[in-house]
Design an enzyme around this catalytic site. Sequence first.
Site, PDB file in Angstrom:
ATOM      1  CB  CYS A 150      -0.848   0.023   1.268  1.00 37.34           C
ATOM      2  SG  CYS A 150      -1.849  -1.426   1.485  1.00 37.34           S
TER       3      CYS A 150
ATOM      4  NE  ARG B  55       4.237   1.621  -1.633  1.00 36.00           N
ATOM      5  CZ  ARG B  55       5.296   0.827  -1.523  1.00 36.00           C
ATOM      6  NH1 ARG B  55       6.263   0.902  -2.423  1.00 36.00           N
ATOM      7  NH2 ARG B  55       5.399  -0.059  -0.560  1.00 36.00           N
TER       8      ARG B  55
ATOM      9  CD1 TRP C  46      -2.158  -5.569  -2.778  1.00 37.13           C
ATOM     10  CD2 TRP C  46      -2.613  -4.526  -4.677  1.00 37.13           C
ATOM     11  NE1 TRP C  46      -2.201  -6.515  -3.761  1.00 37.13           N
ATOM     12  CE2 TRP C  46      -2.478  -5.911  -4.946  1.00 37.13           C
ATOM     13  CE3 TRP C  46      -2.906  -3.692  -5.734  1.00 37.13           C
ATOM     14  CZ2 TRP C  46      -2.622  -6.450  -6.215  1.00 37.13           C
ATOM     15  CZ3 TRP C  46      -3.036  -4.230  -7.008  1.00 37.13           C
ATOM     16  CH2 TRP C  46      -2.903  -5.587  -7.237  1.00 37.13           C
TER      17      TRP C  46
ATOM     18  CG  ASN D 245       2.986  -0.798   2.799  1.00 34.64           C
ATOM     19  OD1 ASN D 245       2.309  -1.732   2.382  1.00 34.64           O
ATOM     20  ND2 ASN D 245       4.213  -0.557   2.362  1.00 34.64           N
ATOM     21  N   GLY D 246       1.871  -3.110   5.061  1.00 33.45           N
ATOM     22  CA  GLY D 246       2.566  -4.341   5.474  1.00 33.45           C
ATOM     23  C   GLY D 246       1.537  -5.406   5.821  1.00 33.45           C
TER      24      GLY D 246
ATOM     25  CD  GLU E 255       6.088 -17.277 -17.080  1.00 34.80           C
ATOM     26  OE1 GLU E 255       5.124 -17.743 -17.723  1.00 34.80           O
ATOM     27  OE2 GLU E 255       6.166 -16.077 -16.805  1.00 34.80           O
TER      28      GLU E 255
ATOM     29  CE  LYS F  60       7.160 -12.811 -17.929  1.00 33.56           C
ATOM     30  NZ  LYS F  60       6.051 -13.693 -17.964  1.00 33.56           N
TER      31      LYS F  60
ATOM     32  CD  GLU G 168       4.897 -11.530 -21.377  1.00 33.83           C
ATOM     33  OE1 GLU G 168       3.789 -10.990 -21.533  1.00 33.83           O
ATOM     34  OE2 GLU G 168       5.164 -12.235 -20.409  1.00 33.83           O
TER      35      GLU G 168
ATOM     36  CG  HIS H  60       7.965 -37.546 -31.896  1.00 35.19           C
ATOM     37  ND1 HIS H  60       7.808 -38.842 -32.327  1.00 35.19           N
ATOM     38  CD2 HIS H  60       8.405 -37.625 -30.620  1.00 35.19           C
ATOM     39  CE1 HIS H  60       8.106 -39.667 -31.329  1.00 35.19           C
ATOM     40  NE2 HIS H  60       8.475 -38.959 -30.284  1.00 35.19           N
TER      41      HIS H  60
ATOM     42  CE  LYS I 115       0.524  -7.308 -14.461  1.00 34.53           C
ATOM     43  NZ  LYS I 115       1.666  -8.223 -14.647  1.00 34.53           N
TER      44      LYS I 115
HETATM   45  C1  AGP Z   1       2.291 -12.764 -18.336  1.00 36.05           C
HETATM   46  O1  AGP Z   1       3.632 -12.261 -18.471  1.00 36.05           O
HETATM   47  C2  AGP Z   1       1.380 -12.195 -19.359  1.00 36.05           C
HETATM   48  N1  AGP Z   1       1.366 -10.773 -19.199  1.00 36.05           N
HETATM   49  C3  AGP Z   1       0.020 -12.843 -19.465  1.00 36.05           C
HETATM   50  O2  AGP Z   1       0.247 -14.109 -20.038  1.00 36.05           O
HETATM   51  C4  AGP Z   1      -0.800 -13.081 -18.169  1.00 36.05           C
HETATM   52  O3  AGP Z   1      -0.158 -14.044 -17.381  1.00 36.05           O
HETATM   53  C5  AGP Z   1      -2.183 -13.618 -18.595  1.00 36.05           C
HETATM   54  O4  AGP Z   1      -2.816 -12.625 -19.353  1.00 36.05           O
HETATM   55  C6  AGP Z   1      -3.074 -14.002 -17.402  1.00 36.05           C
HETATM   56  O5  AGP Z   1      -3.336 -12.862 -16.648  1.00 36.05           O
HETATM   57  P1  AGP Z   1      -3.993 -13.061 -15.200  1.00 36.05           P
HETATM   58  O6  AGP Z   1      -3.012 -13.849 -14.381  1.00 36.05           O
HETATM   59  O7  AGP Z   1      -4.225 -11.672 -14.675  1.00 36.05           O
HETATM   60  O8  AGP Z   1      -5.282 -13.832 -15.368  1.00 36.05           O
END
Ligand code: AGP
Length: 612
Positions: free
Chosen positions: A2, A27, A76, A102-103, A485, A489, A492, A508, A607
């Site tokens: 927060c 935050r 938050w 905050n904590g 993952e 990363k 993206e 295969h 996001k």
């Molecule tokens: C992760 O780096 C991406 N930005 C994206 O794949 C994200 O994980 C996905 O959109 C799911 O989002 P959420 O966890 O908010 O549901």
Amino acid sequence: MCGIVGVVGNEAAAPILLDGLSKLEYRGYDSAGIAVRNNNDEFTIVKAKGRLKDLQEKTNDGLAVPGTCGIGHTRWATHGEPSEINAHPHSTDDKNVVGVHNGIIENYQELREKLIKKGYSFYSQTDTEVVVKLVDYYYKKYNIGPIDAIAKTMVRVRGSYALVLMFKDFPGEIWVARKDSPMIIGTENGASYVASDVPAILKYTRNVYYIGNHEMGRLTKDGATFYNLDGEEIKKDLVEIKWDAEAAEKEGYEHFMIKEIHEQPRVVRETLNTHVKDGKIDFSEIGLTEEVINSVTGIYMVACGSAYHAGVVMQYVMESLARVPVRCELASEFRYRNPILDPNELIVIISQSGETADSLAALREAKTQGIKTLAIVNVVGSSIAREADYVLYTLAGPEIAVATTKAYSAQLIAGYLLSIEFGKLRGHLDDAKYTELIKELETIPDKITKILEDKERIQWFSNKLANSTDIFFIGRGIDYAICMEGSLKLKEISYIHSEAYAAGELKHGTISLIEKGIQVISVLTQTDLFEKTISNMVECKSRGAYSMGLTSYGNYSVEDSADFTVYIPKINPLFAASLAVVPLQLLSYYVSIERGLDVDKPRNLAKSVTVE
Ligand code: AGP
């Protein structure tokens, strides 16, 4: 996390508080509030659910709240859903003590029960109200002033806090106390300031004090005085801040992503500490009873993107520790394939934002079939959290970078804890194994820290990948999930095409793509699959691939097949994703920087994908 802020001086406090909170919205932003002492020394407390602008409107940009001494907070939520009643500041009924925090106060439940026995009542679900009333309790019991009351409170509470308080009997004063959560104190031109972070006060002063753990402070318009836990005054040096405002929001890091990568040790520790009490997993707040856990005949992990990748890891861990059949599915597939679900199955929806449209739709599909649903989410009070039958919160705090890092790590921890609890309650883990696994989890934060200390090597290697066009990540079992993952990363934030491939599947078809110059990143943390993956590495290298190996210390034979090797500390292979993902996060970050891209806001992405 927060945002907290406070000011005492000669100017109207409320506009300064609101301005400071606007710099701290990154935050936390699900509710906000301020408390200001008016010229009769009475407290005016104004709170609002929603974004800070709602509070600004409610207070007419602070003009409706007179006084020159006040505190503020943007929340938050971690304990108690986002609401006006749970918003800070919190106060005792008689306004003897008013505070923001905050904590996380880990033992707030036991303290709340102790205070109820002493005659206190509670209006909110927050740990903050508890700590404010605990200060009040000690203040009245010992009646020797704020320092003693705060010191006794600091000794009694367990957790992290940046606490900012005002006492009715001490007009023109703000009292602060800190443990682990960030806090800075500033003084300039007849005013003193406190904030979670530099941006909130940079406009008013660049001269700050950094208060240490278990230290207290008394702020007046004439300056700040600091005390240790024994109430002895301690001297502090004034530091001049040289950052600009934007850099300060990132606490000196160049991007939010690299800052959030470095927050992972703390986030993992806080998520563990919240759900593990005295060495035992405590899911009582979630409501998942032993009866429910034992009735489950199968689990679906349903999510998108990185959350899906966390689900794939959980699939391996849950099946290994609890022997429950687990199936991990993309939410965007699950919701449209008219799944045939057994009433005794459990649908686990994993989501950082708690607002992802496909994941929310998958949750609703499960509920229409009367299936129990558990949400693993980071945003308290989000749509998925509100609609699921059970909610397990991760405590990563607001994640600003589009590419998730710390939230993904917190999801893994949640999945490990769930798997261990299921394994214990379903009779697959004895007490010794249960304790051993939890102790192993508790080594993760320091091991991540050790990896982060070695980041320059990864930065050097990233230059070799910056001009690549195709990169393969290969692994088996949990290593394959780690590859997923790592590949996402890289894609993206560096826009380089890459693919995560089950190493055993290369022959295969896909191995036809391997030729000189293709980079292949092999992940080898799974002991029982190590030799198999080494063979796949050799297959790729013999066809001209440039080979990077990612493995645990001690597996030095990898260097016979790799051009570059990154090592992570040893850990139970079931939990290796929590460590192996960190070098891959760093690698992606540095490649993106090398390519001059916008790391925190990559093109075409949002996001939270709240549309289909
Ligand atoms: C992760 O780096 C991406 N930005 C994206 O794949 C994200 O994980 C996905 O959109 C799911 O989002 P959420 O966890 O908010 O549901």
